[in-house]
Design a protein around this motif. Structure first.
Motif, PDB file in Angstrom:
ATOM      1  N   ASP A   1       0.577  -1.040  -0.262  1.00 45.30           N
ATOM      2  CA  ASP A   1      -0.264   0.313   0.270  1.00 45.30           C
ATOM      3  C   ASP A   1       0.893   0.978  -0.072  1.00 45.30           C
ATOM      4  OD1 ASP A   1      -2.929   0.990   1.061  1.00 45.30           O
ATOM      5  OD2 ASP A   1      -1.267   2.589   2.115  1.00 45.30           O
ATOM      6  N   THR A   2       0.633   2.120  -0.669  1.00 41.75           N
ATOM      7  CA  THR A   2       1.804   3.779  -1.361  1.00 41.75           C
ATOM      8  C   THR A   2       1.273   3.929   0.408  1.00 41.75           C
ATOM      9  OG1 THR A   2       1.028   3.351  -3.717  1.00 41.75           O
ATOM     10  CG2 THR A   2       1.824   5.739  -2.800  1.00 41.75           C
ATOM     11  N   ALA A   3       0.246   4.881   0.538  1.00 44.33           N
ATOM     12  CA  ALA A   3      -0.057   5.568   1.895  1.00 44.33           C
ATOM     13  C   ALA A   3       0.555   4.973   2.671  1.00 44.33           C
ATOM     14  CB  ALA A   3      -1.391   6.112   1.704  1.00 44.33           C
ATOM     15  N   ARG A   4       0.795   3.526   3.436  1.00 41.08           N
ATOM     16  CA  ARG A   4       0.912   3.107   4.208  1.00 41.08           C
ATOM     17  C   ARG A   4       2.363   2.842   3.834  1.00 41.08           C
ATOM     18  NH1 ARG A   4      -2.840  -1.767   4.061  1.00 41.08           N
ATOM     19  NH2 ARG A   4      -1.553  -2.232   3.447  1.00 41.08           N
ATOM     20  N   ALA A   5       3.076   2.385   3.276  1.00 43.83           N
ATOM     21  CA  ALA A   5       4.091   2.818   2.929  1.00 43.83           C
ATOM     22  C   ALA A   5       5.587   3.993   3.275  1.00 43.83           C
ATOM     23  CB  ALA A   5       5.312   2.076   1.287  1.00 43.83           C
ATOM     24  N   LEU A   6       4.286   5.177   2.220  1.00 45.96           N
ATOM     25  CA  LEU A   6       5.021   6.117   3.297  1.00 45.96           C
ATOM     26  C   LEU A   6       4.989   7.095   3.778  1.00 45.96           C
ATOM     27  CD1 LEU A   6       5.959   8.907   1.249  1.00 45.96           C
ATOM     28  CD2 LEU A   6       4.064   9.748   0.712  1.00 45.96           C
ATOM     29  N   LYS A   7       4.298   6.972   5.009  1.00 45.51           N
ATOM     30  CA  LYS A   7       3.927   6.733   6.120  1.00 45.51           C
ATOM     31  C   LYS A   7       5.220   6.632   6.717  1.00 45.51           C
ATOM     32  CE  LYS A   7      -0.404   8.431   8.066  1.00 45.51           C
ATOM     33  NZ  LYS A   7      -2.298   6.972   8.851  1.00 45.51           N
ATOM     34  N   VAL A   8       4.912   5.002   6.943  1.00 44.71           N
ATOM     35  CA  VAL A   8       6.542   4.301   7.660  1.00 44.71           C
ATOM     36  C   VAL A   8       7.561   5.413   7.168  1.00 44.71           C
ATOM     37  CG1 VAL A   8       7.885   2.216   8.225  1.00 44.71           C
ATOM     38  CG2 VAL A   8       5.145   2.336   7.321  1.00 44.71           C
TER      39      VAL A   8
ATOM     40  N   THR B   1       3.183  -5.358 -10.862  1.00 49.68           N
ATOM     41  CA  THR B   1       4.194  -4.848 -11.643  1.00 49.68           C
ATOM     42  C   THR B   1       4.418  -3.277 -11.806  1.00 49.68           C
ATOM     43  OG1 THR B   1       5.524  -6.656 -13.105  1.00 49.68           O
ATOM     44  CG2 THR B   1       6.553  -4.214 -13.048  1.00 49.68           C
ATOM     45  N   GLU B   2       2.832  -2.746 -12.591  1.00 55.67           N
ATOM     46  CA  GLU B   2       3.015  -0.772 -12.519  1.00 55.67           C
ATOM     47  C   GLU B   2       2.684  -0.617 -10.694  1.00 55.67           C
ATOM     48  OE1 GLU B   2      -0.676   0.235 -14.672  1.00 55.67           O
ATOM     49  OE2 GLU B   2      -0.014  -1.234 -15.908  1.00 55.67           O
ATOM     50  N   LYS B   3       1.878  -1.874 -10.068  1.00 58.47           N
ATOM     51  CA  LYS B   3       1.464  -1.042  -8.437  1.00 58.47           C
ATOM     52  C   LYS B   3       3.173  -0.839  -7.746  1.00 58.47           C
ATOM     53  CE  LYS B   3      -0.486  -2.268  -4.249  1.00 58.47           C
ATOM     54  NZ  LYS B   3      -2.013  -3.251  -3.870  1.00 58.47           N
ATOM     55  N   ALA B   4       3.651  -1.503  -7.643  1.00 58.33           N
ATOM     56  CA  ALA B   4       4.736  -2.429  -7.593  1.00 58.33           C
ATOM     57  C   ALA B   4       6.064  -0.790  -7.886  1.00 58.33           C
ATOM     58  CB  ALA B   4       5.744  -3.297  -7.304  1.00 58.33           C
ATOM     59  N   THR B   5       5.609  -0.349  -9.197  1.00 54.28           N
ATOM     60  CA  THR B   5       6.282   1.096  -9.326  1.00 54.28           C
ATOM     61  C   THR B   5       5.555   1.879  -8.882  1.00 54.28           C
ATOM     62  OG1 THR B   5       6.892  -0.437 -11.254  1.00 54.28           O
ATOM     63  CG2 THR B   5       7.266   2.111 -11.497  1.00 54.28           C
ATOM     64  N   SER B   6       4.776   1.996  -8.647  1.00 52.48           N
ATOM     65  CA  SER B   6       4.100   3.125  -8.533  1.00 52.48           C
ATOM     66  C   SER B   6       4.226   3.391  -6.741  1.00 52.48           C
ATOM     67  CB  SER B   6       2.507   3.470  -8.563  1.00 52.48           C
ATOM     68  OG  SER B   6       2.069   3.983  -7.860  1.00 52.48           O
ATOM     69  N   ILE B   7       4.740   2.548  -6.329  1.00 42.72           N
ATOM     70  CA  ILE B   7       5.069   2.838  -4.834  1.00 42.72           C
ATOM     71  C   ILE B   7       6.320   3.072  -4.679  1.00 42.72           C
ATOM     72  CG2 ILE B   7       5.166   1.413  -2.447  1.00 42.72           C
ATOM     73  CD1 ILE B   7       3.169  -0.454  -3.014  1.00 42.72           C
ATOM     74  N   LEU B   8       7.205   2.774  -5.203  1.00 41.89           N
ATOM     75  CA  LEU B   8       8.515   3.165  -5.341  1.00 41.89           C
ATOM     76  C   LEU B   8       8.657   4.765  -6.036  1.00 41.89           C
ATOM     77  CD1 LEU B   8      10.365  -0.023  -7.268  1.00 41.89           C
ATOM     78  CD2 LEU B   8      10.361   0.453  -4.834  1.00 41.89           C
ATOM     79  N   LYS B   9       8.236   4.782  -6.874  1.00 44.32           N
ATOM     80  CA  LYS B   9       7.706   5.769  -7.471  1.00 44.32           C
ATOM     81  C   LYS B   9       7.498   6.779  -6.314  1.00 44.32           C
ATOM     82  CE  LYS B   9       6.725   7.049 -12.095  1.00 44.32           C
ATOM     83  NZ  LYS B   9       6.147   7.297 -13.089  1.00 44.32           N
ATOM     84  N   THR B  10       6.562   6.783  -5.841  1.00 45.61           N
ATOM     85  CA  THR B  10       5.516   8.001  -4.789  1.00 45.61           C
ATOM     86  C   THR B  10       6.939   8.328  -3.521  1.00 45.61           C
ATOM     87  OG1 THR B  10       3.674   7.029  -4.823  1.00 45.61           O
ATOM     88  CG2 THR B  10       4.137   8.409  -2.992  1.00 45.61           C
ATOM     89  N   LEU B  11       8.339   6.964  -3.568  1.00 48.40           N
ATOM     90  CA  LEU B  11       8.903   7.006  -2.357  1.00 48.40           C
ATOM     91  C   LEU B  11       9.632   7.779  -2.870  1.00 48.40           C
ATOM     92  CD1 LEU B  11       9.207   3.025   0.097  1.00 48.40           C
ATOM     93  CD2 LEU B  11       7.771   5.123  -0.059  1.00 48.40           C
ATOM     94  N   VAL B  12      10.263   7.550  -3.514  1.00 43.70           N
ATOM     95  CA  VAL B  12      11.708   8.262  -4.340  1.00 43.70           C
ATOM     96  C   VAL B  12      11.211   9.673  -4.116  1.00 43.70           C
ATOM     97  CG1 VAL B  12      12.873   8.427  -6.738  1.00 43.70           C
ATOM     98  CG2 VAL B  12      12.601   6.212  -5.898  1.00 43.70           C
ATOM     99  N   ALA B  13       9.900  10.146  -4.104  1.00 49.62           N
ATOM    100  CA  ALA B  13       9.917  11.711  -4.885  1.00 49.62           C
ATOM    101  C   ALA B  13       9.423  12.169  -3.616  1.00 49.62           C
ATOM    102  CB  ALA B  13       7.877  11.542  -5.832  1.00 49.62           C
ATOM    103  N   ASN B  14       9.067  11.567  -2.578  1.00 50.39           N
ATOM    104  CA  ASN B  14       8.537  11.737  -1.636  1.00 50.39           C
ATOM    105  C   ASN B  14       9.745  11.630   0.450  1.00 50.39           C
ATOM    106  OD1 ASN B  14       5.934  13.267  -1.648  1.00 50.39           O
ATOM    107  ND2 ASN B  14       5.333  11.274  -2.583  1.00 50.39           N
ATOM    108  N   VAL B  15      11.280  10.823  -0.352  1.00 47.78           N
ATOM    109  CA  VAL B  15      11.817  10.959   0.973  1.00 47.78           C
ATOM    110  C   VAL B  15      12.956  11.385   0.779  1.00 47.78           C
ATOM    111  CG1 VAL B  15      10.116   8.551   1.233  1.00 47.78           C
ATOM    112  CG2 VAL B  15      12.146   7.874   0.445  1.00 47.78           C
TER     113      VAL B  15
END
Ligand code: FNR
Length: 317
Positions: free
Chosen positions: A99-106, A141-155
């Motif tokens: 989950d993108t939101a949870r991953a980003l929060k952590v 893969t699309e979801k996985a890439t999107s989670i990574l993208k969000t993290l890369v952009a925000n941490v």
């Protein structure tokens, strides 16, 4: 002043080239083992996989007795993650998420305490698959890439992922190219498919095929069966065409595999490990588990049996 600060930040940003790395291992990769690996010569150490929603139940606390940062589960007081200054620039936190939101929060929660964040996309266990994590995330893969993208952009720290291979080199490369498009700094590849088990031969050829075709470092993983001494690490590098290698089981059995000077007898490794376990007040159950994994067959000996009966850190020692 801003330029000066950003130069400092660039300097300490973790690099994944030419590194020997302690792999993420559930229950094994807790603080004493990570510090032991670093002291023996590992360049980077991964935590055990930590599940996002469990992490989000925790509270960050500075422990001024041990000089550690503890993430403490608010529901039962257990320590989900303990870290300290000695590993701050070298520890990568591995996250189990779907989950993108949870991953980003952590990631935002921990980014000042660790050197990197890794997403687990290789675990084939039922618990992970059911939660859409590990290898189940890799299949999306699309979801996985999107989670990574969000993290890369925000941490502020490097983001990576650890995957398994697919049946063919071309299929693997296709998925890797998508993941790499997210801006991750490196990718760890375990050279086995989701259905293969540790006893199966590792496909070094597929790791090599991918490493030769992408622009970020590939961290080769899966070679423990053939890694019996420090020289074997170099052989694995050559076979996979990678400058960085990640070691799990060989380190679980004898962490001194990271020593350039050669392996230590396991008695010495156990003593070194226990000193750190006591120093950092590691739980009795986790300490015992790790020592059992070093002892392996020796648990059947009289000394091993005596060890198994121990109940407290004092008795273990
Ligand atoms: C693992 N592995 C693993 N992988 C991962 O991404 N996150 C994890 O938490 C774990 N946990 C874990 C625990 C234990 C006890 C073992 C032995 C393995 C897999 C590990 O990181 C690695 O990919 C494989 O073991 C293959 O590498 P080796 O063992 O050949 O070096």
């Amino acid at each position: 002043k801003i330029l000066y600060i950003s130069i400092i930040q660039c300097n300490i940003m973790l690099s994944y080239e030419n590194k020997i790395i302690l792999a993420p291992m559930v229950r094994v990769g807790t603080l004493p083992m990570r510090l032991l690996a670093l002291r023996y010569g590992a360049d980077i150490v991964y935590t055990e996989e930590l599940i996002d929603w469990k992490f989000l139940r925790s509270r960050r606390r500075y422990n001024d007795i041990l000089n550690t940062v503890d993430y403490v589960d608010q529901t039962d007081g257990t320590i989900i993650f303990r870290t300290c200054n000695e590993e701050k620039d070298k520890v990568v936190l591995q996250l189990g998420t779907s989950d993108t939101a949870r991953a980003l929060k952590v990631a935002k929660f921990v980014q000042n305490d660790v050197a990197g964040i890794d997403i687990n996309m290789g675990c084939p266990k039922e618990f992970s698959i059911k939660g859409g994590m590990g290898v189940a995330l890799l299949m999306q893969t699309e979801k996985a890439t999107s989670i990574l993208k969000t993290l890369v952009a925000n941490v502020t720290i490097p983001v990576t992922c650890k995957i398994r291979i697919f049946e063919t080199a071309e299929q693997t490369l296709k998925v890797v190219n998508s993941l790499v498009s997210s801006g991750i700094k490196a990718i760890a590849i375990h050279g086995r498919t989701k259905d293969e088990r540790p006893q199966h031969t590792v496909h070094t050829d597929i790791i090599k095929y991918v490493a030769e075709r992408i622009s970020i470092p590939v961290i080769a993983n899966g070679g423990s069966k053939e890694i019996e001494n420090h020289n074997d690490i170099n052989k694995f590098k050559q076979l996979t065409g990678c400058s960085s290698v990640m070691i799990a089981r060989a380190a679980e059995w004898n962490c001194s595999i990271f020593r350039k000077e050669g392996l230590l007898p396991i008695d010495d490794v156990i003593k070194d490990y226990l000193r750190l376990a006591v120093e950092y007040d590691n739980s009795q159950s986790n300490t015992k588990y790790c020592v059992q994994n070093i002892l392996r067959d020796l648990q059947e000996t009289p000394r091993g049996k005596q060890f198994l009966e121990s109940q407290t850190l004092d008795q273990i020692w």
